[in-house]
Enzyme design. Structure first.
Site, PDB file in Angstrom:
ATOM      1  N   ASP A   1       0.821  -1.214   0.000  1.00 14.72           N
ATOM      2  CA  ASP A   1       0.000   0.000   0.000  1.00 14.72           C
ATOM      3  C   ASP A   1       0.857   1.268   0.000  1.00 14.72           C
ATOM      4  O   ASP A   1       0.344   2.358  -0.218  1.00 14.72           O
ATOM      5  CB  ASP A   1      -0.920   0.043   1.224  1.00 14.72           C
ATOM      6  CG  ASP A   1      -1.947  -1.075   1.226  1.00 14.72           C
ATOM      7  OD1 ASP A   1      -2.113  -1.726   0.184  1.00 14.72           O
ATOM      8  OD2 ASP A   1      -2.561  -1.300   2.283  1.00 14.72           O
TER       9      ASP A   1
ATOM     10  N   ARG B   1     -17.807  -3.830 -22.279  1.00 16.13           N
ATOM     11  CA  ARG B   1     -18.247  -3.717 -20.886  1.00 16.13           C
ATOM     12  C   ARG B   1     -17.415  -2.715 -20.091  1.00 16.13           C
ATOM     13  O   ARG B   1     -16.372  -2.251 -20.528  1.00 16.13           O
ATOM     14  CB  ARG B   1     -18.163  -5.091 -20.205  1.00 16.13           C
ATOM     15  CG  ARG B   1     -19.105  -6.117 -20.804  1.00 16.13           C
ATOM     16  CD  ARG B   1     -18.986  -7.449 -20.086  1.00 16.13           C
ATOM     17  NE  ARG B   1     -19.910  -8.437 -20.654  1.00 16.13           N
ATOM     18  CZ  ARG B   1     -20.009  -9.691 -20.222  1.00 16.13           C
ATOM     19  NH1 ARG B   1     -19.234 -10.118 -19.237  1.00 16.13           N
ATOM     20  NH2 ARG B   1     -20.873 -10.519 -20.783  1.00 16.13           N
TER      21      ARG B   1
ATOM     22  N   ARG C   1       0.526  -9.515  -5.262  1.00 15.88           N
ATOM     23  CA  ARG C   1       1.572  -9.651  -4.250  1.00 15.88           C
ATOM     24  C   ARG C   1       2.321 -10.966  -4.385  1.00 15.88           C
ATOM     25  O   ARG C   1       3.265 -11.233  -3.645  1.00 15.88           O
ATOM     26  CB  ARG C   1       0.996  -9.490  -2.848  1.00 15.88           C
ATOM     27  CG  ARG C   1       0.205 -10.656  -2.312  1.00 15.88           C
ATOM     28  CD  ARG C   1      -0.479 -10.365  -0.990  1.00 15.88           C
ATOM     29  NE  ARG C   1       0.239  -9.468  -0.119  1.00 15.88           N
ATOM     30  CZ  ARG C   1      -0.345  -8.727   0.824  1.00 15.88           C
ATOM     31  NH1 ARG C   1      -1.649  -8.776   0.990  1.00 15.88           N
ATOM     32  NH2 ARG C   1       0.376  -7.942   1.589  1.00 15.88           N
TER      33      ARG C   1
END
Length: 398
Positions: free
Chosen positions: A158, A193, A314
């Site tokens: 993060d 989409r 990750r």
């Protein structure tokens, strides 16, 4: 256990990221060369809690002696060969107390710091290098206050550890997010989409903002700014119609919140640091956009490709930056120990390696500066004022 210059212990805590093994390798290789012995604590702070102070006990699940051969073999790989946990020794639930301590700690919430200190002494550990995010390192702050010689290394995909512009794992997270998004755009384009991708980011939106800034998505929503779902649908509909392949993409931080809403959790159980597991905002955004889409598409509903990227960003080997930065961070940690400087966090600030007092981890929060970097009207990054910015644009300063 003894060594000419002392014993250094290393541990990894919290979520795994690519770059942990290179950091362990860097610390170990340099430490052995300087005459230290190195111990790898297994399973993060859990290994420090579970040690049995008895020479006859089998503690192989709690620690191991590190050698060049061990760390060289693992150093090019992702994850952490020392394993990890989200244990917080100052807050251990009664059900999680190790068997050999169950008669000593009887409260619902127990502080086992006294046991950790005894275990450090039992292993003759002189210096401790925890590698982790703000949760893992917050307990490093506690041990530092107890007199332990701690030098910390920041890690989190993060990129939200305060005091440093960069945390191990972030570059690979951004790289993976861009690659996976580009893989999925062919699906979205084939079926005309919306593509909605949920990415990591509990409180900070760096892992959604940077891939979007790099061109992976049209829009992103971040935890630092509550978003209006109708406005997001309108913007994505506009992007879709302007695209010859009739699709558009949004990255959704897992901690993002609707206007007037709160974070979305998979369940209400919490880890040792009080965090409930996030998950589901991408599903809700997808459902709502599909419902609202006829308003901006001549009354016709637009379907959604909805994917939670999760552990896919990750896993696997570290990229170049997450191979180089851990090497530098590990050597920086050894430099500090050799200089007799403790209670420090190694950091990257404005493109240069440095160190900060470890207390910065608990004294502030590192979040996206919305005013400077996020366009709240357009739900996308601001593309301006890059002069003299560091590699990943956003610094640790608010």
């Amino acid at each position: 256990m003894s060594a000419r210059r002392g014993v250094i212990a290393i541990l990894t805590g919290g979520g795994d990221v690519p770059g942990l093994n290179p950091a362990i390798r860097a610390v170990t290789i340099r430490a052995l060369r300087e005459g230290f012995q190195v111990i790898g604590i297994r399973r993060g702070w859990a290994g420090m809690v579970d040690i049995i102070r008895d020479k006859k006990a089998d503690n192989s699940n709690n620690y191991q002696i590190l050698t060049r051969e061990i760390v060289n073999r693992a150093g090019r790989t992702g994850g952490t060969f020392l394993h990890t946990s989200r244990t917080k020794p100052s807050h251990v639930k009664k059900a999680d107390i190790p068997e050999h301590l169950q008669d000593t700690y009887l409260e619902d919430d127990n502080d086992l710091t006294a046991e950790v200190l005894k275990n450090l002494e039992y292993l003759n550990i002189d210096y401790l290098i925890p590698i982790g995010g703000d949760d893992t390192l917050s307990y490093g702050v506690r041990l530092c206050q107890e007199g332990v010689k701690v030098v910390a290394i920041p890690k989190t995909m993060d990129n939200d550890v305060p005091g440093t512009d960069y945390c191990i794992g972030f570059s690979t997270c951004v790289t993976r997010t861009i690659a996976l998004t580009n893989n999925l755009r062919t699906v979205a384009g084939s079926h005309e989409r919306f593509l909605i991708l949920e990415v990591f980011g509990r409180y900070a939106g760096f892992s959604a903002l940077l891939p979007t800034m790099a061109g992976a998505a049209n829009r992103c929503v971040v935890p630092e700014h509550r978003f209006n779902i109708e406005k997001l649908t309108e913007l994505l509909s506009e992007d879709r119609m302007n695209n010859p392949s009739r699709y558009s993409i949004a990255l959704i931080s897992e901690g993002a919140m609707f206007e007037g809403g709160e974070m979305i959790f998979e369940n209400r159980t919490t880890d040792a640091y009080g965090h409930a597991k996030l998950g589901g905002i991408g599903d809700l955004v997808s459902d709502e956009i599909k419902k609202i889409s006829p308003k901006f598409n001549n009354g016709k509903k637009v379907s959604v490709v909805n994917q939670k990227l999760g552990y896919m960003v990750r896993g696997g080997d570290p990229d170049a930056i997450d191979s180089i930065v851990p090497m530098a961070f590990g050597n920086l940690a050894l430099d500090l120990i050799l200089k007799g400087l403790y209670g420090r966090l190694v950091v990257l600030k404005n493109g240069r390696y440095d160190n900060m007092p470890i207390e910065v981890v608990t004294s502030s929060k590192k979040l996206v500066d919305v005013k400077q970097f996020y366009n709240t009207d357009r739900y996308r990054p601001n593309y301006e004022s890059f002069e003299m910015k560091p590699l990943f644009i956003m610094t640790s300063e608010l």
